[in-house]
Design an enzyme around this catalytic site. Structure first.
Site, PDB file in Angstrom:
ATOM      1  N   SER A  17       1.012  -1.285  -0.221  1.00  0.00           N
ATOM      2  CA  SER A  17      -0.214  -0.434  -0.247  1.00  0.00           C
ATOM      3  C   SER A  17       0.685   1.232  -0.111  1.00  0.00           C
ATOM      4  CB  SER A  17      -0.619   0.451   1.089  1.00  0.00           C
ATOM      5  OG  SER A  17      -1.852  -0.656   1.094  1.00  0.00           O
ATOM      6  N   ARG A  42      -0.432   8.834   5.017  1.00  0.00           N
ATOM      7  CA  ARG A  42      -1.448   8.148   6.219  1.00  0.00           C
ATOM      8  C   ARG A  42      -2.475   8.402   6.048  1.00  0.00           C
ATOM      9  NH1 ARG A  42       0.493   3.995   9.737  1.00  0.00           N
ATOM     10  NH2 ARG A  42      -1.970   4.419  10.026  1.00  0.00           N
ATOM     11  N   HIS A  45      -3.373   6.670   2.484  1.00  0.00           N
ATOM     12  CA  HIS A  45      -3.602   5.052   2.666  1.00  0.00           C
ATOM     13  C   HIS A  45      -5.315   5.210   3.461  1.00  0.00           C
ATOM     14  CE1 HIS A  45      -3.663   1.835   5.200  1.00  0.00           C
ATOM     15  NE2 HIS A  45      -3.385   1.761   4.225  1.00  0.00           N
TER      16      HIS A  45
END
Length: 215
Positions: A17, A42, A45
């Site tokens: 990822s 983050r 994601h």
């Protein structure tokens, strides 16, 4: 029953990822200060949208101030329970407190009294707890507007503001107001209508996680 072929190793999933995020957004991430770039990863994601980097707005001291506050055990004040539930509690220092403001007693009554939403009333009920806290807003624009009013009118000074209200009415405007207010309080926000609890929680987690850790 169909048997699907898919990656089952959590570490491999995380690794791939973040590799794909770097491949797709590496150039825009490289333009950010390193600490903020890690926070942006983050956020990407959490929502799958690599283009959000262009809409990020942050004060230069956000990462340093936010991490320092969390490391010293500052409470994390969330507008919504969904934000609070997404925070990685295991990485907080002992005694670190997470508060879902909307669940405080008396929210509905206070909302009726002030003629505002429950989210705005919840900010009021936090009172002096806002001082020195990390405030994470991932739902209601009215929560952010009321927080700004409390800061400007009552002198409240949180350690950092992570502002990700979402929606079509007031979300973009509340975030623009935060940026324009120039309060001298470290902040991170995402311009426009995009936001949500997952992004607010991801921002907190990015500040909590030691560098190099992903979960």
């Amino acid at each position: 029953m169909a048997i699907y072929r898919y990656e089952r190793d959590p570490k491999a999933i995380y690794r791939e990822s973040f590799a794909r995020i770097e491949a797709e957004a590496g150039a825009t991430l490289a333009a950010l200060p390193p600490g903020l770039a890690r926070v942006a990863v983050r956020l990407i994601h959490a929502c799958g949208m690599t283009d959000l980097v262009a809409d990020l707005a942050a004060s230069p001291d956000l990462v340093e101030a936010g991490r320092a506050a969390l490391n010293r055990g500052a409470p994390i004040l969330c507008d919504a329970a969904m934000v609070a539930s997404g925070i990685m509690r295991r990485h907080l220092p002992a005694g670190g407190e997470i508060v879902a403001a909307i669940e405080l007693p008396g929210v509905a009554a206070r909302a009726a009294e002030i003629g505002n939403t429950r989210s705005a009333a919840a900010m009021e009920l936090l009172g002096d707890r806002i001082e020195g806290s990390v405030v994470a807003i991932g739902n209601a624009p009215t929560a952010l507007f009321r927080l700004l009013e409390m800061i400007e009118l009552d002198g409240m000074r949180p350690a950092a503001i992570l502002a990700f209200p979402v929606g079509f009415v007031g979300a973009a405007e509340s975030k623009d107001a935060l940026i324009a207010a120039d309060l001298g309080i470290p902040y991170l926000t995402l311009r426009g209508r995009r936001g949500g609890s997952a992004l607010a929680a991801a921002a907190v987690n990015a500040l909590i996680l030691p560098e190099g850790e992903v979960s």
